[in-house]
Design a protein around this motif. Structure first.
Motif, short mmCIF file in Angstrom:
data_model
loop_
_atom_site.label_atom_id
_atom_site.label_comp_id
_atom_site.label_asym_id
_atom_site.label_seq_id
_atom_site.Cartn_x
_atom_site.Cartn_y
_atom_site.Cartn_z
N GLY A 25 -153.46 87.48 22.32
CA GLY A 25 -154.84 87.95 22.47
C GLY A 25 -155.84 86.82 22.31
N ALA A 26 -155.59 85.96 21.33
CA ALA A 26 -156.48 84.82 21.12
C ALA A 26 -156.41 83.86 22.31
CB ALA A 26 -156.12 84.09 19.83
N CYS A 27 -155.22 83.66 22.84
CA CYS A 27 -155.06 82.79 24.02
C CYS A 27 -155.83 83.36 25.21
CB CYS A 27 -153.59 82.66 24.40
SG CYS A 27 -152.60 81.69 23.27
N GLN A 28 -155.77 84.66 25.37
CA GLN A 28 -156.46 85.30 26.49
C GLN A 28 -157.98 85.18 26.35
OE1 GLN A 28 -154.41 89.10 26.23
NE2 GLN A 28 -153.09 88.55 27.96
N CYS A 29 -158.44 84.86 25.14
CA CYS A 29 -159.86 84.58 24.91
C CYS A 29 -160.16 83.08 25.01
CB CYS A 29 -160.28 85.11 23.54
SG CYS A 29 -160.23 86.90 23.42
N GLY A 30 -159.15 82.30 25.41
CA GLY A 30 -159.34 80.87 25.61
C GLY A 30 -159.03 79.99 24.41
N ARG A 31 -158.42 80.52 23.38
CA ARG A 31 -158.12 79.77 22.16
C ARG A 31 -156.86 78.93 22.35
NH1 ARG A 31 -159.65 82.18 17.25
NH2 ARG A 31 -158.70 80.33 16.35
N THR A 32 -157.03 77.64 22.60
CA THR A 32 -155.88 76.77 22.81
C THR A 32 -155.09 76.56 21.53
OG1 THR A 32 -157.26 74.82 22.51
CG2 THR A 32 -156.91 75.57 24.78
N ASP A 33 -155.73 76.68 20.37
CA ASP A 33 -155.01 76.51 19.11
C ASP A 33 -153.96 77.63 18.95
OD1 ASP A 33 -157.23 78.30 18.81
OD2 ASP A 33 -156.98 78.22 16.63
N ALA A 34 -154.27 78.81 19.45
CA ALA A 34 -153.31 79.92 19.40
C ALA A 34 -152.11 79.62 20.29
CB ALA A 34 -153.98 81.22 19.82
N PHE A 35 -152.37 79.01 21.44
CA PHE A 35 -151.26 78.67 22.33
C PHE A 35 -150.39 77.58 21.72
CE2 PHE A 35 -149.13 76.81 26.03
CZ PHE A 35 -148.52 77.96 26.51
N ARG A 36 -151.02 76.63 21.04
CA ARG A 36 -150.24 75.59 20.36
C ARG A 36 -149.28 76.22 19.35
NH1 ARG A 36 -154.85 72.50 20.97
NH2 ARG A 36 -155.76 73.12 18.98
N GLU A 37 -149.73 77.27 18.66
CA GLU A 37 -148.87 77.95 17.69
C GLU A 37 -147.73 78.67 18.40
OE1 GLU A 37 -147.16 79.45 14.23
OE2 GLU A 37 -148.49 77.75 14.58
N LEU A 38 -148.02 79.32 19.54
CA LEU A 38 -146.95 79.97 20.31
C LEU A 38 -145.94 78.93 20.79
CD1 LEU A 38 -148.99 82.57 22.40
CD2 LEU A 38 -147.29 83.07 20.62
N TYR A 39 -146.44 77.79 21.23
CA TYR A 39 -145.55 76.71 21.66
C TYR A 39 -144.67 76.27 20.48
CZ TYR A 39 -143.92 72.15 23.22
OH TYR A 39 -143.13 71.09 23.55
N ARG A 40 -145.29 76.05 19.32
CA ARG A 40 -144.55 75.62 18.14
C ARG A 40 -143.44 76.62 17.79
NH1 ARG A 40 -143.81 76.67 13.31
NH2 ARG A 40 -145.35 78.30 13.12
N ARG A 41 -143.74 77.89 17.89
CA ARG A 41 -142.78 78.93 17.52
C ARG A 41 -141.61 79.05 18.51
NH1 ARG A 41 -146.39 84.20 15.71
NH2 ARG A 41 -147.45 83.14 13.99
N HIS A 42 -141.89 78.83 19.78
CA HIS A 42 -140.90 79.19 20.79
C HIS A 42 -140.30 78.01 21.57
CE1 HIS A 42 -141.60 83.46 20.25
NE2 HIS A 42 -142.88 83.18 20.18
N GLN A 43 -140.82 76.81 21.41
CA GLN A 43 -140.34 75.71 22.23
C GLN A 43 -138.88 75.36 21.96
OE1 GLN A 43 -139.75 72.28 21.24
NE2 GLN A 43 -140.29 72.52 19.10
N LYS A 44 -138.41 75.48 20.73
CA LYS A 44 -137.01 75.15 20.45
C LYS A 44 -136.06 76.11 21.17
CE LYS A 44 -137.66 72.89 16.02
NZ LYS A 44 -137.47 72.97 14.57
#
Length: 188
Positions: free
Chosen positions: A17-36
């Motif tokens: 939801g935060a990403c859909q509002c343009g929050r790149t910091d939220a996407f960085r967290e999703l990346y951190r959680r799922h990239q491995k």
């Protein structure tokens, strides 16, 4: 992201939801959680030299696709679907490249010492080669199930197929890999 007064980290849904509002910091967290997990899945399907590029491609596609993501979708399932598509596209392109190279090798046939070098191939490379000898549908099913430990029901969601089809693909993929390993002189 919603205000989170407790020590509980935000859920994937809140981050989306935060990403859909343009929050790149939220996407960085999703990346951190799922990239491995994405890296591990693609690592079983793709050439290690291309792995970082393919992982980045998955997350670029995810970022670009977030505005269209359905609210009912689980982020990890949606992300694995993107990773599967990227991996399948890569495998198709590599299969075409291998076919062209094999045709060139046949034209320039010389004595081949591949049999001797196969004895020194690392286990991971052997598995990767085995996965390259089966269809993408079977390879992704066995990678997700046996190597990523994802439940069959979630795999069915990721691949958008019935759970019975997942079970069938895993079963047949195991048989095909056993046959490949047997042809390579490895008994299980």
């Amino acid at each position: 992201m919603t205000a989170n007064t407790s020590s509980t980290p935000p859920s994937d849904a809140e981050l989306v939801g935060a990403c859909q509002c343009g929050r790149t910091d939220a996407f960085r967290e999703l990346y951190r959680r799922h990239q491995k997990s994405v890296r591990a899945m693609l690592g079983h399907l793709c050439d290690p030299d291309m792995l970082e590029d393919l992982v980045q491609e998955v997350f670029i596609k995810a970022w670009n696709g977030l505005p269209k993501m359905r609210g009912s979708a689980q982020f990890s399932t949606w992300l694995y679907r993107i990773a599967w598509n990227v991996g399948a596209d890569y495998r198709r392109s590599m299969a075409q490249k291998r076919k062209r190279m094999q045709q060139q090798e046949i034209a320039h046939a010389t004595t081949d010492s591949a049999t001797n070098s196969l004895q020194h191939i690392h286990h991971r490379d052997l598995v990767r080669r085995g996965l390259q000898h089966i269809s993408s549908d079977h390879a992704i099913a066995i990678v997700l199930h046996d190597l990523q430990d994802i439940p069959q029901a979630e795999i069915a969601d990721i691949l958008q197929i019935p759970i019975g089809t997942v079970k069938s693909r895993v079963f047949h993929a195991r048989q095909m890999l056993r046959q490949f390993f047997h042809q390579e002189g490895i008994s299980l």
